[in-house]
Motif scaffolding. Structure first.
Motif, PDB file in Angstrom:
ATOM      1  N   HIS A 224       0.861  -1.185   0.000  1.00 12.37           N
ATOM      2  CA  HIS A 224       0.000   0.000   0.000  1.00 12.37           C
ATOM      3  C   HIS A 224       0.893   1.229   0.000  1.00 12.37           C
ATOM      4  O   HIS A 224       1.829   1.293   0.786  1.00 12.37           O
ATOM      5  N   PRO A 225       0.618   2.203  -0.861  1.00  6.71           N
ATOM      6  CA  PRO A 225       1.489   3.384  -0.912  1.00  6.71           C
ATOM      7  C   PRO A 225       1.171   4.357   0.218  1.00  6.71           C
ATOM      8  O   PRO A 225       0.006   4.632   0.492  1.00  6.71           O
ATOM      9  N   ASP A 226       2.213   4.845   0.863  1.00  7.01           N
ATOM     10  CA  ASP A 226       2.063   5.808   1.954  1.00  7.01           C
ATOM     11  C   ASP A 226       2.966   6.993   1.626  1.00  7.01           C
ATOM     12  O   ASP A 226       4.192   6.854   1.615  1.00  7.01           O
ATOM     13  N   PRO A 227       2.386   8.154   1.337  1.00  8.19           N
ATOM     14  CA  PRO A 227       3.204   9.302   0.936  1.00  8.19           C
ATOM     15  C   PRO A 227       4.312   9.632   1.923  1.00  8.19           C
ATOM     16  O   PRO A 227       5.422   9.984   1.507  1.00  8.19           O
ATOM     17  N   ALA A 228       4.052   9.462   3.227  1.00  5.32           N
ATOM     18  CA  ALA A 228       5.092   9.789   4.213  1.00  5.32           C
ATOM     19  C   ALA A 228       6.269   8.819   4.100  1.00  5.32           C
ATOM     20  O   ALA A 228       7.428   9.219   4.252  1.00  5.32           O
TER      21      ALA A 228
ATOM     22  N   PHE B 262       7.177   7.266   1.317  1.00  2.00           N
ATOM     23  CA  PHE B 262       7.888   7.604   0.079  1.00  2.00           C
ATOM     24  C   PHE B 262       8.743   8.862   0.250  1.00  2.00           C
ATOM     25  O   PHE B 262       9.833   8.956  -0.315  1.00  2.00           O
TER      26      PHE B 262
ATOM     27  N   THR C  74       7.651   1.918  -9.523  1.00  2.00           N
ATOM     28  CA  THR C  74       6.889   1.749  -8.298  1.00  2.00           C
ATOM     29  C   THR C  74       5.836   0.694  -8.556  1.00  2.00           C
ATOM     30  O   THR C  74       5.053   0.823  -9.487  1.00  2.00           O
TER      31      THR C  74
ATOM     32  N   VAL D 210       2.689  -1.342  -6.882  1.00  2.00           N
ATOM     33  CA  VAL D 210       1.748  -1.500  -5.773  1.00  2.00           C
ATOM     34  C   VAL D 210       1.088  -2.856  -5.953  1.00  2.00           C
ATOM     35  O   VAL D 210       0.220  -3.023  -6.799  1.00  2.00           O
TER      36      VAL D 210
ATOM     37  N   VAL E 262      -6.672   0.620  -2.893  1.00  2.00           N
ATOM     38  CA  VAL E 262      -5.611   1.614  -3.004  1.00  2.00           C
ATOM     39  C   VAL E 262      -6.084   2.763  -3.872  1.00  2.00           C
ATOM     40  O   VAL E 262      -6.154   2.634  -5.080  1.00  2.00           O
TER      41      VAL E 262
ATOM     42  N   LEU F 125      -3.423   8.331  -4.106  1.00  2.00           N
ATOM     43  CA  LEU F 125      -2.404   8.080  -3.100  1.00  2.00           C
ATOM     44  C   LEU F 125      -1.091   7.624  -3.737  1.00  2.00           C
ATOM     45  O   LEU F 125      -0.003   7.945  -3.264  1.00  2.00           O
ATOM     46  N   VAL F 126      -1.189   6.865  -4.828  1.00  2.00           N
ATOM     47  CA  VAL F 126       0.003   6.413  -5.538  1.00  2.00           C
ATOM     48  C   VAL F 126       0.697   7.615  -6.165  1.00  2.00           C
ATOM     49  O   VAL F 126       1.912   7.799  -6.022  1.00  2.00           O
TER      50      VAL F 126
ATOM     51  N   SER G 208       2.288   9.709  -3.514  1.00  2.00           N
ATOM     52  CA  SER G 208       3.505   9.068  -2.986  1.00  2.00           C
ATOM     53  C   SER G 208       4.692   9.308  -3.915  1.00  2.00           C
ATOM     54  O   SER G 208       5.799   9.624  -3.475  1.00  2.00           O
ATOM     55  N   LEU G 209       4.431   9.165  -5.223  1.00  2.00           N
ATOM     56  CA  LEU G 209       5.505   9.392  -6.199  1.00  2.00           C
ATOM     57  C   LEU G 209       5.981  10.834  -6.176  1.00  2.00           C
ATOM     58  O   LEU G 209       7.178  11.104  -6.265  1.00  2.00           O
TER      59      LEU G 209
END
Lengths: 351, 351
Positions: free
Chosen positions: A114-118, A120, A143, A145, B16, B20-21, B24-25
């Motif tokens: 699961h992507p988490d901006p913090a 990344f 990337t 996911v 997801v 959010l992806v 994150s990038l």
């Protein structure tokens, strides 16, 4: 790059017989027989080494690929991702440094459930720091996911380096008895042996949030310390014709030296007393020296083989470059394998 | 390379959110600001494209990295690994082909929970076939046995290519209204959209071991068909100055064209009727055309933009090289984005 398939204890504990890993690799490599025509560039033979070499026109490239492995599980437990971001760059450029190549570009692969901006953002900071230490450019990345594939976060990268005009690959083939072995300290565990290290911590019940006996920072932070980058040390050494070998002490521990040259003996009779974290892991886990030295870097992250006649000049140049903590850790003798006489340890094979 | 972060349905279904992806990038890339000195090689700007470019001495390299993604789950279900081995090479060299670079070397990363020699042998066969089709050398690789990180097998690779003397990167920057768009058929689904495709199959209850209506081979085998390699098509096209763009139709479907040039409109008014597997997936899953065309290749795996004046010579050269199935799929107009007028579809952004 395709490193030692781990240690008996590590894989044994995870239910993976080490022989199965070696057999799998043999099966894989036996099938890959294709040889490309010269117009596609010319790979230079360097079997089992830290990097693949490829000649394109007048340029010789070095390419290596590696993952951070299960150190990311510790990063997740602690909610800290800068350190493993820096590791991701360091473990790859250190493999380039092990053939004397100068890092030029890196591509990363960040695979998450699961992507988490913090997360990344922190990874980005760590990657950026690693690139700056290695003077290397980010060329791109991927990337993924993929919650169906992953339990945790997987970090991989490929680094591309080259040999500046006048410099040739340092492969270890010229190492001979009489050469000295200099070692440069590690910053800590780096990114190897974490499956075993985490198991020891879990078994010992030692809390990650508190220091181990004798340490100041928390155990978790101490274990997470990013891998030291040895690019500058290698740049200085590779410029001297008296430098005969360069070795990143990564997965496989001191056995990595065998990758440089299987027809000499690396006698590590001056290896310094390993720093506190290694002693603590050995005690807390009841792990013997043989296992410790073939799993962890044991305090020395990079080893340089040099003609004895070139050692003084090498140290002088390192000092000018601000590198003052190299020390003699052993010497090259007739024979084969890696030998630690004061511990009665001998290793015959890298993997 | 860092592709479109998937489709709304795919990521939505997996919990997801696509935003959010992307966020994150953005966070990751915002932190990576380091610029290496010229002595470390010179990266050439090519943002959001298929490959990173790096100039070292007189040689310009292209580097790309990609993973097979969740197609490996289908391979595991069917116990067949040669196909995804070939995919691993093809998806990467096709990205090199998208800037007109000639593949030279590849490094792979095979991450497994448990090593199985038979799986590795099959992967080796597939990788070998992919290398032969791309005329590319294997430079090395990494094997990670990480049961704590992985639920299934993850396959990644990095490919390195170069521009032979006299050839310049084909970036799409020179594409202009009036150019023709030629398409080369896909061999099937290739290695994109599998999270969605597998969900459709599961929902439909169609057995993988039997053919879908209208097909001969089993559904599983049809879906597993390896990605076609477009290296030869690109080699021929990139040698002509009238070729203005090259696009691997990978994750993101036809939206990939926007990566080549955001200041022209790609009008796909001659896109052929998608082959049976795509029609079946759309029907079985109740998936609309907008989603299908931004997730799957829809039957065309590689698109070439050419000056109309160069199209005939290009086709002649392809025919001489044994490539006879290219066809006009559209043309370039004033405007922006990708347009499929007969379906009333427009895409403004790649990701």
């Amino acid at each position: 790059m395709r490193e030692a398939p781990g240690t008996p204890l590590t894989y044994g504990g995870a239910g993976v017989p080490r022989g199965l890993v070696a057999e799998s690799l043999r099966e894989l490599l036996a099938e890959i027989r294709y040889r490309a025509p010269p117009k596609s560039g010319r790979p230079l033979p360097l079997r089992g080494h830290y990097a693949g070499l490829l000649r394109i026109g007048a340029v010789t490239l070095a390419v290596t690929t590696d993952t951070v492995g299960t150190k990311t599980i510790l990063a997740e437990q602690l909610g800290r991702w800068e350190e493993v971001g820096e590791d991701l760059v360091a473990i790859n450029v250190n493999d380039l440094a092990s053939v004397g190549a100068r890092p030029a570009g890196l591509v990363d692969t960040i695979s998450v459930a699961h992507p988490d901006p913090a997360v990344f953002r922190a990874l980005g900071r760590g990657i950026n720091r690693g690139l700056a230490r290695a003077r290397c450019s980010l060329l791109g990345g991927e990337t993924a996911v993929v919650p169906e594939l992953l339990r945790s976060t997987d970090l991989g990268a490929t680094a591309i380096g080259f040999f500046p005009p006048g410099r040739r690959p340092v492969t270890g083939a010229r190492i001979r008895p009489g050469d000295l072995l200099l070692g440069i300290p590690a910053s800590g565990l780096h990114a190897n042996g974490f499956t075993l290290a985490r198991r020891i911590v879990a078994k010992s019940g030692a809390p990650l949030a508190e220091p181990r006996p004798g340490a100041t920072g928390s155990l978790g932070e101490e274990m997470l310390t990013p891998t030291r980058t040895y690019v500058e040390a290698s740049e200085v050494a590779a410029a001297l014709p008296t430098t005969t070998g360069l070795a990143h002490i990564s997965g496989g521990g001191v056995r990595n030296l065998i990758r440089l040259n299987a027809r000499v003996r690396f006698t590590l009779d001056a290896w310094p007393e390993p720093s506190g974290i290694f002693r603590w892991l050995a005690e807390a886990g009841g792990i013997g020296s043989e296992e410790m030295f073939q799993t962890f870097n044991m305090g020395i992250g990079f080893v340089i083989a040099t003609r004895a006649s070139g050692a003084e000049e090498l140290r002088r140049r390192w000092t000018r470059a601000g590198l003052r903590d190299a020390q003699v850790v052993g010497r090259v003798e007739r024979g084969s394998g890696v030998h630690l006489p004061h511990l009665g340890l001998s290793y015959d094979r890298y993997a």
